[in-house]
Design a protein around this motif. Sequence first.
Motif, short mmCIF file in Angstrom:
data_model
loop_
_atom_site.label_atom_id
_atom_site.label_comp_id
_atom_site.label_asym_id
_atom_site.label_seq_id
_atom_site.Cartn_x
_atom_site.Cartn_y
_atom_site.Cartn_z
N THR A 191 0.84 -1.20 0.00
CA THR A 191 0.00 0.00 0.00
C THR A 191 0.88 1.25 0.00
O THR A 191 2.01 1.24 0.48
CB THR A 191 -0.91 0.04 1.25
OG1 THR A 191 -0.10 -0.06 2.42
CG2 THR A 191 -1.93 -1.08 1.22
N CYS A 237 -3.22 3.74 1.53
CA CYS A 237 -4.23 3.57 0.49
C CYS A 237 -3.63 2.92 -0.76
O CYS A 237 -2.42 2.70 -0.84
CB CYS A 237 -4.78 4.95 0.10
SG CYS A 237 -3.47 6.10 -0.43
N PRO A 276 -9.84 9.62 -2.01
CA PRO A 276 -8.94 8.49 -1.79
C PRO A 276 -9.36 7.30 -2.63
O PRO A 276 -10.53 7.14 -3.00
CB PRO A 276 -9.12 8.20 -0.29
CG PRO A 276 -10.54 8.60 -0.01
CD PRO A 276 -10.82 9.79 -0.90
N ALA A 315 -8.88 3.55 0.54
CA ALA A 315 -8.15 3.99 1.74
C ALA A 315 -8.28 2.97 2.86
O ALA A 315 -9.38 2.47 3.14
CB ALA A 315 -8.68 5.34 2.19
#
Length: 260
Positions: free
Chosen positions: A130, A148, A182, A185
Amino acid sequence: MSDEPRLALLVSDGERAQEAADEVIRDLADWVPLEEADIAVILGGDGFMLQSLHAMLDSGRVIPAYGVNLGTVGFLMNRNRQPEKLLQRIGKAKRLDILPIAMEATAQDGEVHKFRAINEVSLLRETRQTAKIEVQVDGKTRIKELVCDGVLVATPAGSTAYNLSADGPILPLDSQLLALTPISAFRPRRWKGAILPDRSCVNFKVNEPGKRPVSAVADQREMRDVAEVRLEIAREHPLTLLFDPGHSLDERIVAEQFVF
């Protein structure tokens, strides 16, 4: 001396666009090269429209664009109808000005690249790890570490594209807003994004860039292994789209919110 605008014809490689151009449209006007034209007539889909607008931005000569949808979605285009009346439709078309985003991206090696985006700028993880991204707005850190798959900033014109797929808000074209959204996320878990004034300056700083590399994509242009990305509206480079009355992008944005 004629007051009629000089028209340039840009046709995508798609089969439908090529057939339409050959069957009717090439015979409708004395087409001129893009550098001599007052209006660009663009046959294809949204991707080809974006490609054509970017080519004009890169050339430093931007003229109004009238699109005819011969692609898939055609959100930035007019309907493909009555091709024999194309010139009359262009004469009655309404102007819509949109502003692109200016992106300044600094790579991990210090190299700086500058691009412009008409729809959105997105930061995306490059590996299975991530991404960890610090989010700043107008010089103030708003999120110290966004964990995210990525994050994006979309213009009103682009708010129904990738931004909508990422559950971002649809923005009216005259809203003078940006969507900060996002992408998958993980932390902060409950943060769903933000709506910002388009005068805002947004900065993204990549945490642990060596372990968690991130790319930055401005519409169709990608820069890999970025360390920092700075975004703000490019007010000196407005773009003009032409739409048939009653089929403007404003109407499409409203209609999109009532599709189930």
